[in-house]
Each structure stands twice: as structure tokens, then as C-alpha cells.
Write a protein that holds these residues in place. Structure first.
Motif, mmCIF file in Angstrom:
data_model
loop_
_atom_site.group_PDB
_atom_site.id
_atom_site.type_symbol
_atom_site.label_atom_id
_atom_site.label_comp_id
_atom_site.label_asym_id
_atom_site.label_seq_id
_atom_site.Cartn_x
_atom_site.Cartn_y
_atom_site.Cartn_z
ATOM 1 N N GLU B 106 0.994 -1.184 -0.045
ATOM 2 C CA GLU B 106 0.026 0.048 -0.023
ATOM 3 C C GLU B 106 0.780 1.261 0.127
ATOM 4 O OE1 GLU B 106 -3.858 -2.045 2.221
ATOM 5 O OE2 GLU B 106 -2.523 -0.916 3.309
ATOM 6 N N VAL B 107 1.978 1.251 0.666
ATOM 7 C CA VAL B 107 2.964 2.458 0.755
ATOM 8 C C VAL B 107 3.397 2.679 -0.823
ATOM 9 C CG1 VAL B 107 5.508 3.023 1.036
ATOM 10 C CG2 VAL B 107 3.773 1.858 2.878
ATOM 11 N N PHE B 108 3.750 1.775 -1.464
ATOM 12 C CA PHE B 108 4.118 1.819 -2.802
ATOM 13 C C PHE B 108 3.083 2.276 -3.816
ATOM 14 C CE2 PHE B 108 7.785 -0.462 -0.900
ATOM 15 C CZ PHE B 108 8.824 0.830 -0.952
ATOM 16 N N GLU B 109 1.836 1.659 -3.607
ATOM 17 C CA GLU B 109 0.555 1.875 -4.367
ATOM 18 C C GLU B 109 0.604 3.493 -4.545
ATOM 19 O OE1 GLU B 109 -2.047 -1.981 -4.325
ATOM 20 O OE2 GLU B 109 -2.430 -0.273 -3.124
ATOM 21 N N VAL B 111 2.999 5.872 -4.341
ATOM 22 C CA VAL B 111 3.883 6.621 -5.107
ATOM 23 C C VAL B 111 4.262 6.114 -6.406
ATOM 24 C CG1 VAL B 111 5.050 7.479 -2.900
ATOM 25 C CG2 VAL B 111 5.817 5.599 -3.936
ATOM 26 N N ILE B 112 3.869 4.849 -6.794
ATOM 27 C CA ILE B 112 4.249 4.473 -8.022
ATOM 28 C C ILE B 112 3.295 4.984 -9.148
ATOM 29 C CG2 ILE B 112 4.460 2.570 -9.556
ATOM 30 C CD1 ILE B 112 5.517 0.942 -7.263
ATOM 31 N N ASP B 156 7.430 9.875 -5.471
ATOM 32 C CA ASP B 156 8.238 10.183 -4.729
ATOM 33 C C ASP B 156 8.975 9.007 -3.991
ATOM 34 O OD1 ASP B 156 9.687 11.656 -2.642
ATOM 35 O OD2 ASP B 156 7.918 12.203 -1.350
ATOM 36 N N VAL B 157 10.276 9.142 -3.385
ATOM 37 C CA VAL B 157 11.058 7.890 -2.880
ATOM 38 C C VAL B 157 10.749 7.837 -1.710
ATOM 39 C CG1 VAL B 157 13.114 6.728 -2.826
ATOM 40 C CG2 VAL B 157 12.701 8.147 -4.735
ATOM 41 N N PRO B 158 9.791 6.940 -0.903
ATOM 42 C CA PRO B 158 9.539 6.902 0.642
ATOM 43 C C PRO B 158 10.588 6.222 1.255
ATOM 44 C CG PRO B 158 8.120 5.380 -0.666
ATOM 45 C CD PRO B 158 8.823 6.183 -1.783
ATOM 46 N N TYR B 159 10.593 6.535 2.539
ATOM 47 C CA TYR B 159 11.522 5.991 3.322
ATOM 48 C C TYR B 159 10.595 5.620 4.750
ATOM 49 C CZ TYR B 159 11.233 10.266 6.302
ATOM 50 O OH TYR B 159 10.948 11.106 7.248
ATOM 51 N N ALA B 160 11.391 4.545 5.479
ATOM 52 C CA ALA B 160 10.564 4.218 6.829
ATOM 53 C C ALA B 160 11.490 4.122 7.868
ATOM 54 C CB ALA B 160 9.451 2.864 6.366
ATOM 55 N N ASP B 185 5.576 0.631 19.961
ATOM 56 C CA ASP B 185 6.402 0.324 18.770
ATOM 57 C C ASP B 185 5.797 1.247 17.600
ATOM 58 O OD1 ASP B 185 8.039 -0.445 16.640
ATOM 59 O OD2 ASP B 185 6.994 -2.350 16.652
ATOM 60 N N ILE B 186 6.284 1.982 16.979
ATOM 61 C CA ILE B 186 5.564 2.784 16.124
ATOM 62 C C ILE B 186 6.338 2.933 14.348
ATOM 63 C CG2 ILE B 186 4.266 5.005 15.597
ATOM 64 C CD1 ILE B 186 5.320 5.652 18.475
ATOM 65 N N PRO B 187 6.288 1.847 13.767
ATOM 66 C CA PRO B 187 6.538 1.844 12.333
ATOM 67 C C PRO B 187 5.938 3.184 11.647
ATOM 68 C CG PRO B 187 5.587 -0.151 12.467
ATOM 69 C CD PRO B 187 5.642 0.624 13.872
ATOM 70 N N ILE B 188 6.691 3.882 10.811
ATOM 71 C CA ILE B 188 6.152 4.910 10.098
ATOM 72 C C ILE B 188 6.887 5.191 8.869
ATOM 73 C CG2 ILE B 188 5.730 7.382 10.013
ATOM 74 C CD1 ILE B 188 6.181 7.597 13.027
ATOM 75 N N ALA B 189 6.182 5.109 7.744
ATOM 76 C CA ALA B 189 6.926 5.471 6.321
ATOM 77 C C ALA B 189 6.239 6.825 5.871
ATOM 78 C CB ALA B 189 6.310 4.195 5.357
ATOM 79 N N ILE B 190 7.116 7.374 5.409
ATOM 80 C CA ILE B 190 6.674 8.748 4.850
ATOM 81 C C ILE B 190 7.284 9.080 3.513
ATOM 82 C CG2 ILE B 190 7.221 11.396 5.492
ATOM 83 C CD1 ILE B 190 7.553 10.616 8.490
ATOM 84 N N SER B 191 6.348 9.976 2.880
ATOM 85 C CA SER B 191 6.648 10.509 1.571
ATOM 86 C C SER B 191 7.537 11.675 1.805
ATOM 87 C CB SER B 191 5.620 10.616 0.624
ATOM 88 O OG SER B 191 5.719 11.180 -0.466
#
Lengths: 261, 246
Positions: B106-109, B111-112, B156-160, B185-191
Motif C-alpha cells: 500500500e505504501v508503494f501503490e 507513489v508508483i 516520490d521515494v519513500p523511506y521508513a 512500537d511505531i513504524p512509520i513510512a513517509i513520503s
């Protein structure tokens, strides 16, 4: 997610952009919630939640088994969700879909993180602990399974009676005390469509939403969060929704606290 | 979060591995590490060792799953059975991996530019070879590099990165021990271009103020991570240029 016609989808989004929700609700209104407990006497605990047309049944069974190797002094909690083929034309029989796995795990995380069940109280003796099997059965899908599921699991846990373990056997007769419940958790799920955010989406609304955020909390803390789908939230939106959750969860908690068990 | 005797995770204001609260572990990213894949990346993030590969765009198969309007993404996050410090793991995806694969997809959906490739699929494979906490974040960071390396157009190139809570302290980039005994515990991915949140998960206990702190830490760390992603992407070309003395 329900499949709806493109026209209906556009209609929902178009209405929202004018500040109106399809149906009588405002953006931050829940649908009617009905909870009934103890429908399945064979199960140690059970409850059904009707959230609008979404209908979710939870059955709880307890058994004696081995503890997890990394937690030898704790009982096991296992939450599973079944998106039954009878619940929607879009659900198929077969192995669990990523959607059902995510659903079960999000409900599980909220309850586990809040310490709703004191797992250390389920220790019997070395290599022997109680396992709580929580099965969520979706009977009718009309959106927002996460909140309905968390409510139903909480209601079923509040209804659960502990069997006894005597002479290497589980005894489900006579005096059965209630399972001890710590803090009550509820979840609030938000759907983002365009730049509009609504709570408790229906199946039709979910089919056109861009992103979803579920926040599970007890009275004191945020206990779990899960963002879903390919849309995005800004930090400001998330901050608002965290605040909103502490407000809206009071309504849900009140329903649970009103239950007789 | 884990039962048992909880070790002291913060001693004299430092973490067990000597880091400050907001400090990232050492991070190395390398692009184009696999010949067959259209794009690939290898990440060493603390003791995590993760390899990501991208195949596609190619014809979506089986046919009935293809979308006539856009490309679909298939994503598989998987942990090697020998990857953890504990016992041999089960081969194949478990429920945790299934969920991580879903949220990663879902993260890459987001930005691609999927509508450039109707009827196609893009495959993202993330293999955790060695794990030490924060593997989903490291996997997303690696997969983003692999996608660019494959020439997939993205907005964009996201990071997490993951943040967490120990006692009343918010810390960044939890390793395995910290993850096991943390209070959240909080994983976060950001554009990075928009600051939008593409992945957000959390469990434990957290207040709104603590979330704010965690988010700001993740965002600050993003500057470093994004820089490393970019330089990893440029590196293969810089090496080529050196080889041919361009």
C-alpha cells in the motif's frame, strides 16, 4: 470492500465534497450499535455486534495447551477472523486473505497492548497454560469491520466464563467464574475520501475511500494504530483523529459498560 | 513487547548500544546488487541485512487479476528461517509477514505511477536475511531504492523508520531487544516531498504528545535516510563513469 457502481461511487464522493454524507449521518457519527451477549452457550463467551448492517459474531473457547517458548509463564491469546462467503458477494472461500489477517491482527494488537486480559493469570503449571481462542465471524459485511470486531471481541470477553482444570481435564460445569478483564479498549476507524474524513464507513464508502486509519485506545492511552490503503494522511490529520478518538471512544465504551455480561 | 525480566534499556541517559534517543543505527544502502532483477537494493541497517528486488512492469498474471487501467503491485516480505537470533523459523509467509506485505504494498501503490502501465504487474520482493528489529521499515527503505533502480516512475521515494517508547522516553530506530521490551512500537513510512504518512502502525501505550515527539524524530531521521537512498542510487552510475573515465 463492496463493489459498487462507478456512478454510486462518484455520487458518494461528490456529496462528501459538499459536506454531506450519503444517508442521514454526519461525518463523525457512528451507525446504530446493537450488542447481544451469550448467544452461544457452548462457547465460553460469545457476542454479536450489529453496526448498521455490518454483523459480526465472536465466539470464545478456552483450552489447555503449552505456552509459547518465549513466554513460558503466560497463557496464549489467539485471534482469528473469518470473512465468510455468506457475508458478501465479494468474499470467497479459501485460505485467509491478507484483509482478514490484517483485521484479526489489528483487533488482537489493541486488546493485547492494553492488557485487557492478564495473560500471566492464565498460567496453570509448568508447560501448561490456558489458551484463549477468539474467533471473529463476519456474517454480513457493510464496512468498518475493525470497530465492529473490536466491540464484539470485548463484549464476548466480558461474557466469558473460565472453565476449571481438574485431573488433567477441562471441566465446563458447575461454578465458572468470569474471566478477569482489565481495561476496556475500543477502536475508531476513519475513512479518507479526497480531502474529507468520515468515521465508521459503510461498505459503499469503503469501496471509494483512499485511506483508512484505525486508532484503538483505552481511557488513558492510544493502544494501537493501523493505517491502511494506498492513500495518505498528513500529520495534522492524524493529530486531529487521535483527539477525535478520545472523544468518540467514550460513546463506544459506554455501550460496552452498559452490558450485563 | 515481551514478558519475563525486563532489562534496563536506558542507562545513564544512553541506550544499550550507546546511542542517543534520537540516533539512527549505522545505515548502509547499496543499489543494483542482483543481476536478474530489474532493480535491486541491499541494506545493512544496524544488524539487519535485507535484500530487495523488483521485477517488472510485466504482463499481469494470472490474467484475471490484471487491471485494464493500471499496473498492480505484488509484494512479498519474507524472513529467512535463519534470520533471527532465536530458533530456526518456519519457511514461507506467516500471518505477520502477510500483514507486512500488505501494508508495504500500500505504501508503494501511493507513489508508483501505476496508470502508466495498464494491465501490468510490478513485483516487489523483500527478503530479510538477518533481523534485529525494524525490518519492515528497513525493507520499505530498501524496496524504494530497488524500485528507482528498476526505472519505475514514482512521485516520490519513500523511506521508513520506527520509533518507540521506553518508560517515558521516546526513542528512534529500535533494535530487537528494545523492540521486545518497549512500551510502544511505531513504524512509520513517509513520503519526504509531501511529508505524507504512507504507513503507520503502533501498539503499546502512547499519548498524543508522545506520538508527536515520535513522528518528529522519524521525520528528522528521514533526512539522513533519504540522502543515503539517493547516493546509493547514484553510485552505480558514478562507478560506471569512473570505469570508462567519462
Amino acid at each position: 470492500m463492496a463493489k459498487i457502481s462507478a456512478v454510486k461511487g462518484e455520487y458518494i464522493v461528490e456529496l462528501l465534497s459538499k459536506g454531506i454524507r450519503d444517508g442521514p449521518r454526519k461525518f463523525m457519527d457512528y451507525r446504530k450499535i446493537t450488542i447481544s451477549q451469550g448467544l452461544l452457550p457452548n462457547a465460553e463467551g460469545s457476542a454479536q455486534v450489529d453496526l448498521g448492517n455490518t454483523k459480526v459474531l465472536v465466539g470464545i473457547k478456552m483450552g489447555v495447551g503449552e505456552p509459547m517458548p518465549d513466554k513460558p509463564k503466560e497463557g496464549n491469546l489467539m485471534v482469528n477472523a473469518e470473512l465468510l462467503p455468506l457475508a458478501s458477494a465479494d468474499y470467497d472461500a479459501g485460505p485467509p486473505s491478507p484483509e482478514s489477517v490484517e483485521f484479526a491482527r489489528v483487533v488482537d494488537r489493541g486488546i493485547r497492548a492494553a492488557g485487557t486480559i492478564d495473560l500471566s493469570s492464565l498460567f496453570i503449571e509448568k508447560d501448561k497454560v490456558w489458551s484463549i481462542f477468539v474467533d471473529i465471524y463476519v456474517l454480513n459485511y457493510d464496512g468498518n469491520l475493525f470497530d465492529a470486531g473490536t466491540l464484539a471481541v470485548m463484549a464476548a470477553l466480558l461474557n466469558t466464563k473460565m472453565p476449571r482444570y481438574e485431573n488433567d481435564a477441562v471441566v465446563r460445569e458447575g461454578e465458572m467464574p468470569k474471566l478477569k478483564i482489565g481495561s476496556i479498549v475500543t477502536s475508531c476507524t476513519y475513512a479518507k475520501l479526497g480531502d474529507k474524513i468520515i468515521i465508521d464507513p459503510t461498505g459503499a464508502e469503503e469501496s471509494v475511500m483512499d485511506a483508512r486509519l484505525t486508532v484503538t485506545n483505552d481511557e488513558q492511552y492510544i493502544r494501537a494504530m493501523q493505517k491502511g490503503l494506498n492513500g495518505a494522511f498528513s500529520y495534522a490529520e492524524i493529530e486531529n483523529l487521535l483527539e477525535k478518538t478520545f472523544e468518540k471512544s467514550k460513546e463506544l465504551r459506554k455501550v460496552l459498560e452498559g452490558l450485563k455480561g | 513487547m515481551e514478558g519475563g525480566e525486563k532489562p534496563e534499556l536506558i542507562v545513564n541517559g544512553k541506550r544499550l548500544d550507546g546511542r542517543d534517543f534520537g540516533e539512527l543505527r549505522s545505515l548502509k544502502i547499496e543499489a543494483e546488487v542482483l543481476k536478474n532483477a530489474d532493480g535491486s537494493a541491499y541494506v545493512e541497517w544496524g544488524n539487519n541485512k535485507i535484500i530487495a528486488a523488483v521485477y517488472g512492469p510485466k504482463e499481469a498474471l494470472p490474467k484475471h487479476i490484471s487491471d485494464p487501467d493500471r499496473a498492480i503491485i505484488k509484494c512479498r516480505y519474507s524472513m529467512a528461517p535463519f534470520s533471527s537470533l532465536e530458533e530456526h523459523g518456519r519457511t514461507g509467509p506467516n500471518r505477520r509477514a502477510t500483514e507486512i506485505s500488505k501494508v508495504t504494498k500500500e505504501v508503494f501503490e501511493n507513489v508508483i505511477l501505476l496508470d502508466r502501465f495498464p494491465g501490468s504487474e510490478i513485483d516487489i520482493f523483500i527478503e530479510v536475511l538477518q533481523s534485529d528489529g525494524g525490518t519492515r521499515a528497513a525493507g520499505i527503505t530498501a524496496a524504494a531504492v530497488a524500485l528507482v533502480n528498476a526505472g519505475i516512475p514514482m512521485s516520490d521515494v519513500p523511506y521508513a523508520v520506527s520509533a518507540g517508547k521506553v518508560g517515558d522516553k521516546i526513542i528512534l530506530d529500535l533494535n530487537k531487544i528494545e523492540d521486545n521490551y518497549s512500551d510502544a512500537d511505531i513504524p512509520i513510512a513517509i513520503s519526504p516531498r509531501t511529508g505524507n504518512v504512507l504507513l503507520l502502525q503502533m501498539d503499546g501505550s502512547l499519548t498524543k504528545e508522545e506520538f508527536k515527539q515520535a513522528f518528529n524524530m522519524a521525520k528528522e531521521a528521514g533526512k539522513t535516510i533519504s540522502e543515503l537512498q539517493k547516493s546509493a542510487l547514484v553510485d552505480p552510475y558514478r562507478k560506471l563513469a569512473e570505469k570508462y573515465k567519462v
